[in-house]
Scaffold this motif. Structure first.
Motif, PDB file in Angstrom:
ATOM      1  N   UNK A 154       0.188  -6.011  -9.523  1.00 48.74           N
ATOM      2  CA  UNK A 154       1.104  -6.263  -8.411  1.00 48.74           C
ATOM      3  C   UNK A 154       0.692  -5.558  -7.129  1.00 48.74           C
ATOM      4  N   UNK A 155      -0.218  -4.591  -7.220  1.00 43.89           N
ATOM      5  CA  UNK A 155      -0.532  -3.730  -6.079  1.00 43.89           C
ATOM      6  C   UNK A 155      -1.056  -4.505  -4.882  1.00 43.89           C
ATOM      7  N   UNK A 156      -1.977  -5.431  -5.106  1.00 42.02           N
ATOM      8  CA  UNK A 156      -2.565  -6.181  -3.992  1.00 42.02           C
ATOM      9  C   UNK A 156      -1.500  -6.976  -3.246  1.00 42.02           C
ATOM     10  N   UNK A 157      -0.584  -7.586  -3.977  1.00 40.94           N
ATOM     11  CA  UNK A 157       0.478  -8.345  -3.343  1.00 40.94           C
ATOM     12  C   UNK A 157       1.431  -7.470  -2.556  1.00 40.94           C
ATOM     13  N   UNK A 158       1.767  -6.295  -3.110  1.00 40.16           N
ATOM     14  CA  UNK A 158       2.633  -5.361  -2.396  1.00 40.16           C
ATOM     15  C   UNK A 158       1.968  -4.868  -1.117  1.00 40.16           C
ATOM     16  N   UNK A 159       0.674  -4.566  -1.206  1.00 39.66           N
ATOM     17  CA  UNK A 159      -0.063  -4.101  -0.031  1.00 39.66           C
ATOM     18  C   UNK A 159      -0.140  -5.181   1.036  1.00 39.66           C
ATOM     19  N   UNK A 160      -0.345  -6.428   0.620  1.00 36.62           N
ATOM     20  CA  UNK A 160      -0.416  -7.535   1.574  1.00 36.62           C
ATOM     21  C   UNK A 160       0.920  -7.738   2.281  1.00 36.62           C
ATOM     22  N   UNK A 161       2.005  -7.646   1.523  1.00 39.94           N
ATOM     23  CA  UNK A 161       3.322  -7.794   2.144  1.00 39.94           C
ATOM     24  C   UNK A 161       3.605  -6.648   3.110  1.00 39.94           C
ATOM     25  N   UNK A 162       3.210  -5.434   2.726  1.00 40.31           N
ATOM     26  CA  UNK A 162       3.387  -4.288   3.619  1.00 40.31           C
ATOM     27  C   UNK A 162       2.628  -4.493   4.924  1.00 40.31           C
TER      28      UNK A 162
ATOM     29  N   UNK B 291       5.505   6.068  -0.658  1.00 38.66           N
ATOM     30  CA  UNK B 291       5.314   5.861  -2.099  1.00 38.66           C
ATOM     31  C   UNK B 291       4.610   7.051  -2.738  1.00 38.66           C
ATOM     32  N   UNK B 292       3.662   7.641  -2.031  1.00 41.03           N
ATOM     33  CA  UNK B 292       2.983   8.831  -2.546  1.00 41.03           C
ATOM     34  C   UNK B 292       3.986   9.953  -2.768  1.00 41.03           C
ATOM     35  N   UNK B 293       4.836  10.178  -1.779  1.00 43.76           N
ATOM     36  CA  UNK B 293       5.829  11.246  -1.868  1.00 43.76           C
ATOM     37  C   UNK B 293       6.835  10.978  -2.976  1.00 43.76           C
TER      38      UNK B 293
ATOM     39  N   UNK C   9      -3.834   4.471  -2.030  1.00 49.46           N
ATOM     40  CA  UNK C   9      -4.853   4.020  -1.077  1.00 49.46           C
ATOM     41  C   UNK C   9      -4.650   2.550  -0.741  1.00 49.46           C
ATOM     42  N   UNK C  10      -4.410   1.734  -1.760  1.00 53.06           N
ATOM     43  CA  UNK C  10      -4.220   0.300  -1.530  1.00 53.06           C
ATOM     44  C   UNK C  10      -2.990   0.042  -0.656  1.00 53.06           C
ATOM     45  N   UNK C  11      -1.889   0.720  -0.951  1.00 51.75           N
ATOM     46  CA  UNK C  11      -0.674   0.523  -0.165  1.00 51.75           C
ATOM     47  C   UNK C  11      -0.840   1.043   1.263  1.00 51.75           C
TER      48      UNK C  11
ATOM     49  N   UNK D 294      -3.673  10.647 -12.359  1.00 52.18           N
ATOM     50  CA  UNK D 294      -3.760  10.906 -10.923  1.00 52.18           C
ATOM     51  C   UNK D 294      -4.692   9.898 -10.250  1.00 52.18           C
ATOM     52  N   UNK D 295      -5.697   9.413 -10.965  1.00 50.46           N
ATOM     53  CA  UNK D 295      -6.569   8.381 -10.395  1.00 50.46           C
ATOM     54  C   UNK D 295      -5.805   7.067 -10.210  1.00 50.46           C
ATOM     55  N   UNK D 296      -4.962   6.715 -11.184  1.00 48.83           N
ATOM     56  CA  UNK D 296      -4.125   5.521 -11.033  1.00 48.83           C
ATOM     57  C   UNK D 296      -3.238   5.649  -9.794  1.00 48.83           C
TER      58      UNK D 296
END
Length: 210
Positions: free
Chosen positions: A15-23, A86-88, A73-75, A65-67
């Motif tokens: 789902x990450x790529x789609x979330x990043x694209x929407x952001x 999201x990091x926080x 990074x992607x977001x 932590x790598x995940x």
């Protein structure tokens, strides 16, 4: 690794790529709102963004932590505010899972919409231990993600009352709706992190949320 939880982590990765694209597409909307909109936050929560660093046995995704870093990074490449918030939020959940009362952890992580926000920039007026918890009045600045949080609050140090008594380091969390959000966040950049101030107005915080 448990198949169900592995699948949940894999779903987040997918789902990450789609979330990043929407952001990326909605970045200006986010900045104008001074927070991540509720509908987008709901997607982040459903995907497990805020639970990625929490162990599977505690209701998290059990990511490394790598995940977490790959996700953030992607977001952030899509929208800096989204990555920061999201990091926080993910780190706050991980800290809660590792240092808080485990009965409270189980209760909090049972909520699929879990999101926690706290700050280490306190201006605490009063904080007294009472039966069953603490009574607190104070304010914390720069509480990133507080507008999306189910629990919010802050860190502070309570001085010892006796000579040579060691100060007590405390994190106190209130449920959403109990604490107040003072909308102070209006910067030139990263405006959508929603890093407003959190206010406790003579608020009782039970032991398990400390």
């Amino acid at each position: 690794m448990d198949g169900t939880r592995k699948s949940e982590l894999e779903v987040l990765r997918s789902a990450t790529a789609g979330l990043a694209a929407e952001a990326r597409e909605r970045a200006l909307e986010f900045e104008d709102a001074k927070q991540l909109p509720d509908d987008f936050v709901a997607k982040l929560k459903a995907a497990g963004v805020y639970r990625i660093l929490v162990d599977r046995s505690q209701g998290g995704l059990g990511g490394s932590t790598r995940d977490w870093l790959d996700l953030i990074i992607a977001l952030a490449e899509g929208d800096g505010s989204t990555g920061w918030a999201c990091a926080h939020g993910a780190i706050c959940s991980a800290l809660l899972a590792n240092v808080a009362n485990q009965a409270f952890v189980a209760e909090a992580m049972a909520d699929p919409d879990i999101s926690i926000a706290w700050s280490n920039l306190p201006r605490v007026k009063s904080a007294e231990f009472v039966t069953g918890g603490m009574q607190i009045s104070g304010e914390w600045a720069f509480a990133t993600g507080c507008t999306a949080a189910t629990f919010l609050g802050g860190m502070f140090v309570k001085p010892g009352t006796e000579k040579n008594e060691t100060p007590t380091r405390i994190v106190a969390l209130a449920r959403r709706g109990e604490a107040k959000i003072k909308r102070t966040w209006d910067p030139g950049g990263l405006a959508a992190t929603g890093s407003h101030s959190v206010v406790f107005d003579d608020l009782f915080i039970p032991d398990q949320q400390i």
